[in-house]
Enzyme design. Structure first.
Site, PDB file in Angstrom:
ATOM      1  N   ASP A 118       0.860  -1.176   0.000  1.00  0.00           N
ATOM      2  CA  ASP A 118       0.000   0.000   0.000  1.00  0.00           C
ATOM      3  C   ASP A 118       0.903   1.234   0.000  1.00  0.00           C
ATOM      4  O   ASP A 118       2.042   1.185   0.475  1.00  0.00           O
ATOM      5  CB  ASP A 118      -0.884  -0.035   1.246  1.00  0.00           C
ATOM      6  CG  ASP A 118      -1.652   1.249   1.465  1.00  0.00           C
ATOM      7  OD1 ASP A 118      -2.403   1.656   0.560  1.00  0.00           O
ATOM      8  OD2 ASP A 118      -1.467   1.862   2.526  1.00  0.00           O
TER       9      ASP A 118
ATOM     10  N   ASP B 176      -0.063   5.046   0.846  1.00  0.00           N
ATOM     11  CA  ASP B 176      -0.241   6.047   1.892  1.00  0.00           C
ATOM     12  C   ASP B 176      -0.431   5.403   3.257  1.00  0.00           C
ATOM     13  O   ASP B 176      -1.322   4.575   3.450  1.00  0.00           O
ATOM     14  CB  ASP B 176      -1.444   6.930   1.567  1.00  0.00           C
ATOM     15  CG  ASP B 176      -1.284   7.637   0.228  1.00  0.00           C
ATOM     16  OD1 ASP B 176      -0.173   8.130  -0.041  1.00  0.00           O
ATOM     17  OD2 ASP B 176      -2.251   7.680  -0.547  1.00  0.00           O
TER      18      ASP B 176
END
Length: 203
Positions: free
Chosen positions: A33, A35
């Site tokens: 991922d 952020d």
């Protein structure tokens, strides 16, 4: 400048260099991922100057690359659908991430909003499936590392493994439900790499 909102249920944006090649063992790629996992979470960030790596990100990525595995990013960017980001801004931020953290073999980006009905926005599996397709590997040979439950749900729906690295925004119930978790990114990667010899022997 006002950016016109985009509403669509099409495919994710894909960038990358193609097949991962002959990565050894059952695990061939680790997908992160963006952020809150690789870089600090700046809501709807379109400014490369605001990109800041999370603690341990460089070391974690170096360990994955040193093991001969592909590295990728799977990220929801609903700011595009909300009219807050352009594709050029998203790409500029990703170039900065690569400048700070090194090259990635694949980027899979969902530009849709929660109500757009796409199949790629996490927790749907589309980003993981698209990234694995670009790398030329089955999802079972990939792992996802993320900071919230939707990252793990997307991995599970795609048939990939996953490790949760909690942050202050991770809900307690997401932590409790995670079958695998680590205190930091390097710990997550070490956990994945440590499982490889046992998997290879079992296979």
């Amino acid at each position: 400048m006002t950016v016109r909102a985009v509403r669509r249920s099409g495919d994710p944006w894909l960038y990358g260099r193609g097949p991962a090649g002959g990565a050894p063992g059952p695990l061939a790629a680790v997908l992160f991922d963006r952020d809150g996992t690789l870089v600090a979470d700046v809501p709807y960030n379109g400014d490369p100057r605001l990109v800041a790596p999370m603690p341990g990100a460089r070391a974690a990525l170096a360990a994955v690359r040193a093991a001969g595995l592909a590295v990728g990013v799977v990220t929801n960017q609903s700011g595009v659908a909300r009219g807050l980001l352009t594709r050029a801004q998203v790409e500029a931020v990703h170039r900065r991430v690569a400048e700070l953290l090194g090259p990635f073999d694949v980027w899979a980006v969902c530009p849709h909003g929660p109500a757009d009905g796409c199949g790629c926005r996490k927790p749907a599996p589309g980003l993981v499936l698209a990234a694995c397709g670009r790398l030329g590997i089955p999802p079972a040979r990939a792992a996802v590392v993320g900071d919230i439950g939707s990252d793990l749900a997307a991995a599970r729906a795609a048939g990939a493994r996953a490790v949760l690295v909690p942050t202050p925004v991770t809900r307690p119930e997401e932590i409790a439900a995670a079958p695998h978790r680590a205190d930091d990114l390097l710990g997550a990667v070490r956990q994945l790499l440590a499982r490889r010899p046992a998997e290879e022997a079992a296979g």
